[in-house]
Design a protein around this motif. Structure first.
Motif, short mmCIF file in Angstrom:
data_model
loop_
_atom_site.label_atom_id
_atom_site.label_comp_id
_atom_site.label_asym_id
_atom_site.label_seq_id
_atom_site.Cartn_x
_atom_site.Cartn_y
_atom_site.Cartn_z
N UNK A 121 4.05 -4.03 1.07
CA UNK A 121 4.64 -2.57 1.29
C UNK A 121 4.23 -1.14 0.11
N UNK A 122 2.81 -2.19 0.19
CA UNK A 122 2.40 -0.84 -0.66
C UNK A 122 1.12 -1.33 -0.32
N UNK A 123 0.89 0.66 -0.86
CA UNK A 123 -0.92 0.32 0.00
C UNK A 123 -1.57 1.96 -0.71
N UNK A 124 -2.54 1.87 -0.49
CA UNK A 124 -3.25 2.90 -1.13
C UNK A 124 -3.79 4.41 0.54
N UNK A 125 -2.77 5.43 -0.53
CA UNK A 125 -3.55 6.28 0.56
C UNK A 125 -3.66 7.53 0.38
N UNK B 13 -8.84 0.76 5.52
CA UNK B 13 -9.52 2.20 4.76
C UNK B 13 -10.97 1.74 4.57
N UNK C 112 -4.67 8.58 6.42
CA UNK C 112 -4.53 9.26 5.76
C UNK C 112 -5.66 8.92 5.01
N UNK D 25 1.45 3.92 -2.92
CA UNK D 25 2.02 5.11 -1.89
C UNK D 25 2.60 3.51 -0.96
N UNK D 26 4.12 3.45 -0.87
CA UNK D 26 4.69 2.94 -0.32
C UNK D 26 4.25 3.59 1.18
#
Lengths: 286, 607
Positions: free
Chosen positions: A171-175, B385, B93, A184-185
């Motif tokens: 549910x969580x990642x780096x954006x 990423x 992003x 962020x989710x």
């Protein structure tokens, strides 16, 4: 953490730390070896239940022959390696990293860091009052936990715990990227619209308090969070038959949060939503 | 893994863009309407997750068709590939060319980097922005180096649709750039690649000898000019023979790190783990660098042949060409060349009837300098990423998809062809004993004839600049790009070799030679370099993520100050720079301070 392996026998690697001979089982990291030798190497992003991400760079040490400093948390000890943990060069990098972090995020709830800032003579204020900060508002969108990314150092531990290392919920990642990178989710949505299953394992591993129980957050805001008067009692979760260990943190005869011992061989500190958050029935006094 | 997808639905156009890439979905597990059979079967699992590497092409498909990536489109793509939406959002992003916010279908990227800044990019931007205001249907974005430095200032228009249309305007005027953005199809044709090679047609050229001479679309023309003789020799020598030749030639990697290519190939070839992969790094994003673009646009089959030789040498059957997203013409030329080579049996299952199988897949980057770092490039191809990995383990042991991988940039690979055709001793006789062979230099800035020059290693900076027509009042020369260093006008006798530049306290880097005369405001230029690194840091490690910001802030403070007024901030820059060099995870953070430091120390920029 001990550097003595309890599993399958492993070969020992011989090398030196600060000129002293060190012997650790093959596969141990430099940080494992330092801790076994009683040396204090600071680290923020290293976690005892997760694969080291070596993102914070506080634990850098000098290794003979290496062009750059190396992160002690993730570099494996190799035979003949000459490691120096406390050189001027390593201390300089740690000091700057602490200054960079403390000038950009709120480290007030990060254990140990105040001592390191003093020890390394770090001066986070010297970048001036206009130095860019995260300046994030706490995200309070559910009754279980609060995301206060103004305290986030982007250690990736919550991402790893939510992802393939423990929970497999992803549910969580780096954006974003660079200084604008944030945890962020998906679609930067409220937690309630995300894939989150509220296991709270991300809170368990968060090193800075950026993720916290709503109960803890509310008490901190109200000014009545006091760890010195809290008691901790480890018991067994009563919800199902797995037998996860719960550590109940109690203040003023009220459970204020629930953690889980990391050395438990079954759960390694992980719980589900019931074990982590389902304690209200215990203190419903009608 | 129990993936959660929101309620957002893709539009018909978005669904069509994704389905055009993957074909229609087969079951509700990957986005089709639910049928009775779907209630009894679970499809997906490992087979679907193994397609994670198609995430980047999928994001491109949506962005190309619509111009941006909506929640519904991203979720649909995630269903098709069984990728968690949070991770896909993190990837979308990460790249500068994608947007997760609505924006006009046409984006005009106007380069504001070093060469273009020196050629008046800020005035160009202002002019374009005043002509293309809100409501024009064009989003004007200030871009890092577009790799068109020999034609500065430059602009690239990308108009989403089916198919996507692009137009380059360089050298750009306000009118030409606006025309390219509003009507890409009717914009004037780009100048041929050979226009970037002032020496074109000189028979003594080795690497550039076919640029401007052959038709870049014709495989027959390539073969008529000596193409595929190196591959025939390679098959005659066998893999170990090729590696011996490359080792004996003394070839050092041309991407900036100057690692011995033969040693890298040997280390990969000898790995017991299989499969082995070959990756060609064509993510040329260093400000001031455009040689790989010129090679790919002017002589695309040479790269196809060179990749085939390299793959054969290291035992790889699959090669990836990772090409930066800002190079539409190079992408088309390379795709056409790969397709033709495959149709003619020069790629595929049985190359030249030798029983050796190899094929090339082209992957398009999406605007991220960091993806030129070799391990970040692997992550990018794999659908993660583009953050660099921690080394060790090194790519020769665990690289792309965790397998032994050899990664070389375009120029390095193209050098392998003359090594095989002329033989290692003849090749090693060119240049100096420690820097062998010919070298490409990208000369730009304030010179009469900017372009790609080929010289044997050992020529001096002054000789190169004389060829390019250096103007009077030369103030500084930047070697190696934004990650390199400045030298002074009285350093012109520096020999252009790896060891010569190192002894002179600078670096050859990727071969950038950018000249600046005294009309170029140096503090502004240094600020642009700092901005570049702040923008391009991936954000993974603290020294780089925060350090680049603190350095930019300090440079902003001293942009108009000198001497004692700047001393405190220069001391701060030095301290932060030292920690970035020592403690950053990858080369980006480690070199981000180089150019500014050299400007302070060698040019006395703030004295």
């Amino acid at each position: 953490m001990t550097a003595i392996a309890l599993g399958v026998p492993r070969r020992l690697v011989e090398f030196t730390i600060d000129g002293q001979e060190a012997r650790v089982p093959e596969g141990s990291t430099i940080l494992d070896a330092c801790r076994a030798a009683g040396k204090d190497v600071p680290t923020l992003c290293q976690g005892d239940t997760l694969t080291p991400k070596n993102a914070c760079r506080v634990c850098v040490v000098e290794v003979e022959g290496s062009r750059t400093l190396v992160p002690a948390c993730s570099r494996r000890a190799e035979p003949g390696m000459e490691v120096r943990t406390d050189t001027e060069r390593a201390r300089h990098s740690r000091k700057i990293v602490l200054e960079l972090l403390a000038s950009s995020v709120d480290l007030s709830t990060t254990p140990m860091v105040a001592g390191w800032i003093k020890e390394y003579d770090a001066k986070p204020d010297r970048f001036g009052p206009a130095a860019a900060r995260l300046n994030e508002e706490p995200k309070i969108d559910n009754d279980l936990y609060v995301r206060d990314y103004d305290k986030c150092i982007l250690c990736y531990k919550c991402v790893d715990a939510c992802g393939d290392q423990w929970q497999n919920t992803f549910a969580i990642s780096v954006s974003g990227r660079g200084f604008d990178a944030r945890i962020a989710v998906e679609h930067d949505a409220p937690l309630t619209d995300s894939a989150c299953v509220y296991c709270g394992n991300c809170i368990e591993v968060c090193p800075t308090g950026a993720l916290s129980f709503k109960s803890e957050y509310d008490r901190r805001v109200a000014g009545n969070w006091d760890e010195s008067v809290q008691t901790q009692t480890t018991t067994v979760c009563a919800y199902c038959g797995v037998g996860c260990n719960l550590t109940l943190h109690v203040q003023d005869n009220e459970i204020v949060k629930v953690t889980s011992p990391h050395d438990n061989p079954v759960t390694h500190g992980n719980l589900c939503i019931k074990g982590r958050f389902g304690y209200q029935h215990v203190q419903n006094r009608g | 893994m129990d993936l959660h997808f929101g309620d957002s639905k893709p539009t018909d156009d978005e669904r069509a863009a994704v389905d055009a890439l993957f074909g229609p979905p087969q079951s509700s597990w990957e986005g089709a309407d639910r049928s009775d059979a779907d209630l009894r079967w679970a499809r997906g699992g490992r087979e679907a997750r193994d397609r994670r590497d198609l995430l980047l092409p999928g994001l491109h498909a949506i962005n190309d068709r619509i111009g941006w990536i909506s929640e519904g489109a991203l979720d649909y793509l995630c269903r098709r590939l069984t990728v968690p939406p949070a991770e896909a959002y993190g990837v979308a992003t990460f790249y500068a060319m994608f947007s997760v916010e609505p924006r006009p279908a046409t984006v005009l990227h106007v380069c504001t980097d070093l060469a273009c800044a020196a050629a008046g990019a800020s005035g160009l931007c202002a002019g374009i922005e005043s002509r293309l205001g809100v409501g024009s249907g064009v989003s004007v974005e200030r871009s890092p180096c577009l790799g068109l430095c020999e034609r500065a200032p430059a602009a690239l228009a990308v108009k989403a649709g089916n198919p996507v249309r692009t137009a380059v305007s360089a050298p750009a005027s306000v009118e030409a750039a606006v025309l390219a953005a509003s009507a890409p199809d009717s914009a004037p044709e780009e100048r041929p690649a050979a226009g970037a090679v002032p020496q074109a047609g000189d028979p003594s050229l080795i690497l550039l000898n076919r640029v401007g001479v052959v038709d870049p679309s014709s495989l027959d023309d390539y073969r008529a000019h000596g193409g595929y003789t190196a591959l025939r020799r390679a098959f005659a020598l066998g893999p170990s023979g090729i590696i011996r030749e490359v080792t004996d030639s003394g070839l050092l990697g041309r991407g900036g790190a100057a690692f011995p290519t033969g040693r890298k190939w040997q280390a990969t070839a000898s790995q017991p783990d299989h499969p082995h992969y070959l990756v060609c790094n064509a993510d040329e994003s260093e400000p001031g660098t455009f040689k790989d673009r010129v090679l790919m646009e002017g002589d695309p089959y040479a790269l196809v042949e060179a990749m085939t030789v390299a793959a054969y040498a290291v035992g790889a059957h699959k090669g990836y060409l990772y090409l930066r997203g800002e190079y539409p013409r190079a992408l088309h030329r390379m795709q056409y060349a790969v397709d033709c080579a495959r149709a003619r049996g020069l790629l595929g299952d049985d190359i030249l009837g030798q029983g050796y199988a190899f094929d090339i897949e082209i992957r398009r980057g999406a605007g991220a300098y960091i993806c030129g770092e070799e391990t970040a490039l692997f992550n990018s191809i794999e659908g993660y990423r583009g953050e660099p990995r921690s080394k060790p383990p090194f790519p020769v042991e665990k690289g792309l998809f965790g397998k032994p991988t050899v990664e070389n940039n375009v120029e390095t690979l193209v050098n392998v062809l003359p090594i095989l055709t002329m033989g290692a001793p003849a090749y090693a006789a060119i240049g100096t004993p420690r820097s062998t062979g010919p070298k490409l230099f990208c000369v730009s800035g304030t010179v009469e004839h900017p372009g790609v020059y080929e010289l044997p290693f050992g020529a001096t900076l002054g000789e190169l600049l004389a060829l390019a027509g250096v103007r009077e009042n030369l103030r500084a020369v930047l070697l190696g790009g934004a990650a390199g260093g400045f030298v002074r006008p009285d350093d012109l006798d520096v020999p252009l070799t790896f060891e010569g530049t190192r002894e002179a306290g600078t670096t050859l880097g990727s071969g950038v030679v950018m000249a600046f005369d005294d009309t170029v405001p140096m503090p502004r230029l240094l600020l642009r370099i700092a901005e570049f690194f702040r923008d391009e840091s991936c954000g993974q490690c603290v020294p780089c993520r925060v350090g680049t910001v603190r350095q930019e802030e300090a440079l902003h403070r001293i942009v108009e100050r000198t001497g004692a007024d700047a001393a405190d901030d220069i001391a701060l820059l030095r301290e932060v720079g030292r920690a970035m060099r020592d403690a950053s995870i990858c080369g980006l953070g480690q070199t981000a301070w180089n150019a500014v430091e050299s400007a302070i120390d060698r040019l006395g920029a703030y004295e």
